[in-house]
Design a protein around this motif. Structure first.
Motif, PDB file in Angstrom:
ATOM      1  N   ASN A  33      -2.906  19.688   0.769  1.00 61.97           N
ATOM      2  CA  ASN A  33      -2.015  20.380  -0.154  1.00 61.97           C
ATOM      3  C   ASN A  33      -2.621  21.694  -0.629  1.00 61.97           C
ATOM      4  N   HIS A  39       3.281  20.462   1.658  1.00 64.19           N
ATOM      5  CA  HIS A  39       3.977  20.934   0.460  1.00 64.19           C
ATOM      6  C   HIS A  39       3.605  20.100  -0.761  1.00 64.19           C
ATOM      7  N   ALA A  40       3.384  18.800  -0.535  1.00 67.62           N
ATOM      8  CA  ALA A  40       3.095  17.906  -1.659  1.00 67.62           C
ATOM      9  C   ALA A  40       2.452  16.636  -1.132  1.00 67.62           C
ATOM     10  N   THR A  55       0.880  19.592  -6.020  1.00 70.54           N
ATOM     11  CA  THR A  55       2.182  18.952  -6.229  1.00 70.54           C
ATOM     12  C   THR A  55       2.119  17.512  -5.744  1.00 70.54           C
ATOM     13  N   TYR A  57       4.559  13.915  -5.390  1.00 73.46           N
ATOM     14  CA  TYR A  57       5.811  13.177  -5.518  1.00 73.46           C
ATOM     15  C   TYR A  57       5.434  11.724  -5.796  1.00 73.46           C
ATOM     16  N   ARG A  74       8.559  14.336  -9.603  1.00 70.17           N
ATOM     17  CA  ARG A  74       7.573  15.301  -9.129  1.00 70.17           C
ATOM     18  C   ARG A  74       6.647  15.703 -10.271  1.00 70.17           C
ATOM     19  N   CYS A  75       5.379  15.813  -9.944  1.00 66.25           N
ATOM     20  CA  CYS A  75       4.387  16.265 -10.919  1.00 66.25           C
ATOM     21  C   CYS A  75       3.593  17.413 -10.304  1.00 66.25           C
ATOM     22  N   CYS A  76       3.609  18.555 -10.951  1.00 69.66           N
ATOM     23  CA  CYS A  76       2.892  19.735 -10.460  1.00 69.66           C
ATOM     24  C   CYS A  76       1.690  20.019 -11.357  1.00 69.66           C
ATOM     25  N   ARG A  77       0.757  20.784 -10.815  1.00 68.31           N
ATOM     26  CA  ARG A  77      -0.403  21.163 -11.615  1.00 68.31           C
ATOM     27  C   ARG A  77       0.024  21.944 -12.849  1.00 68.31           C
ATOM     28  N   ASP A  79       2.600  21.405 -14.594  1.00 70.27           N
ATOM     29  CA  ASP A  79       3.008  20.428 -15.604  1.00 70.27           C
ATOM     30  C   ASP A  79       1.792  19.884 -16.355  1.00 70.27           C
TER      31      ASP A  79
END
Length: 428
Positions: A33, A39-40, A55, A57, A74-77, A79
């Motif tokens: 990633n 992508h995730a 990212t 999922y 979805r959890c992103c950095r 966030d």
């Protein structure tokens, strides 16, 4: 192990590339990633975030019958950074949370410290910081300083119910008086100015974050070898990520936009027979037809990607023949394809069900029966067995056609049956 080997065979049958991790699997996922090859990361675990993934999922629920019921968590950095109140980093802070609450490298954590308390304590340590590079040092300094007795003395609210300011007494008061010395915040020597307030401004509530960190410090100090375990875990996370990133760059380099060298692509049409051979060993209730029924949205997507003129050896069974724009507000469009009342304009993709060359007659007939039942919207659970091979084969004539469309280009296909008078034409 056997399960890992079976998963590799299953991914290969789907046409999906598989990577053998050099060390920790979560570290390899995070490295792919970070390097731009993925992508995730999809996992129910959050350890990939601790290794620096951008990212994740966490949950994916796909409903082919009704895409509106599909969901993705979805959890992103970004966030994580917003939750921690920082603008850079995030993995070091999460590692600190894991060590306090218990993680892979120290399952117990600090004594009586849960995830919520650990997160609040780390957020307090990071107040006023742009990144989390020094979070471990800040925790170490807090442990070295020990619990604050002044914070220990704050046992209950000492605010004023009328104005919300500090009351100056041993407990909460109804309103400031001359005996209490008035309210300096209100500018009154006797009494106070009643007002509408949301948060009490007494020391007990105003220093709530400090009191929580003070409790965490006390409990961590009671845990033998806690700080040493923190340092070891942080070093392990860092070394595993460096090892994984080095392996990815050594094996694949960095992706180049538009380059055909990208090895992480969907490279082949799913092999239904191979997938069924694996899945029926683990799910006894399934057979070849049930597996195919569940794979049809994926097969249709692959075939659509091959364009209107697929190669002779592509194995394509669904060929696009046209596109029609229909309105969801009308009862049905001019072609007789029913439209959903709750949807607006959409595009319906017309497809033709092709015969597969060189297939065994019985298997081809069964596959065609499953495909047509799915397109017609009648295959909601286990598909019916074809009455006879000859009848199913007749249904598979090249003149058979169907219409397939997307919900604004997103989600999985949805199904609705066309009136029998309109012939073998469907929208999905």
């Amino acid at each position: 192990d056997k399960l890992g080997q079976a998963m590799k065979r299953l991914l290969d049958a789907f046409g999906v590339p598989c990577v053998q991790a050099a060390g920790e699997g979560e570290a390899m996922c995070a490295a792919l990633n970070l390097c731009g090859w993925a992508h995730a990361c999809h996992t129910l675990d959050v350890d990939v975030l601790l290794f620096g993934a951008l990212t994740v999922y966490r949950q994916m629920h796909l409903q082919t019958d009704d895409p509106r019921k599909s969901s993705l968590v979805r959890c992103c950095r970004s966030d994580v950074q917003r939750l921690l109140g920082i603008s850079r980093g995030g993995e070091a802070a999460l590692q600190c949370v894991a060590q306090l609450a218990g993680g892979d490298y120290d399952t117990t954590g600090a004594e009586q410290v849960g995830e919520g308390m650990a997160m609040d304590a780390v957020r307090r340590l990071l107040q006023g910081c742009e990144d989390d590079e020094a979070v471990l040092l800040k925790l170490e300094a807090a442990l070295a300083a020990g619990p604050d007795p002044d914070l220990d003395a704050l046992k209950k609210c000492t605010g004023c119910k009328a104005c919300g300011h500090e009351g100056g007494m041993k407990s909460r008061i109804a309103q400031h008086s001359k005996r209490s010395g008035g309210c300096a915040a209100c500018g009154c020597e006797s009494g106070c100015v009643p007002r509408q307030w949301q948060h009490c401004e007494c020391s007990f509530h105003r220093r709530a974050d400090e009191r929580l960190l003070n409790r965490v410090v006390r409990r961590a100090l009671r845990t033998q070898g806690f700080m040493s375990s923190c340092r070891t875990a942080a070093a392990t996370y860092s070394s595993e990520l460096r090892k994984a990133v080095a392996a990815v760059q050594r094996e694949y380099g960095l992706p180049v936009p538009g380059s055909s060298r990208n090895v992480f692509t969907w490279r082949a049409r799913p092999d239904v027979a191979a997938i069924a051979g694996i899945m029926t060993k683990y799910i006894k209730e399934w057979d070849h037809s049930q597996v195919r029924l569940k794979l049809l949205p994926l097969l249709l997507e692959w075939d659509m990607r091959q364009g209107p003129q697929p190669g002779p050896r592509s194995g394509v069974q669904f060929r696009p023949t046209g596109i029609r724009k229909v309105s969801g507000k009308a009862a049905e469009d001019t072609s007789g394809v029913p439209a959903r009342q709750q949807q607006g304009w959409r595009y319906v993709l017309l497809v033709e069900r092709l015969q597969q060359q060189g297939a065994v007659a019985g298997e081809a007939a069964e596959d065609v029966a499953v495909d047509l039942a799915w397109l017609a919207g009648t295959a909601r659970s286990r598909p019916p067995k074809p009455a006879s091979s000859a009848a199913a084969a007749a249904a598979a004539a090249p003149s058979d056609s169907a219409a397939a469309g997307g919900d604004d280009g997103e989600g999985e296909p949805w199904l609705s049956q066309v009136p029998a008078s309109q012939g073998a034409s469907f929208s999905c």
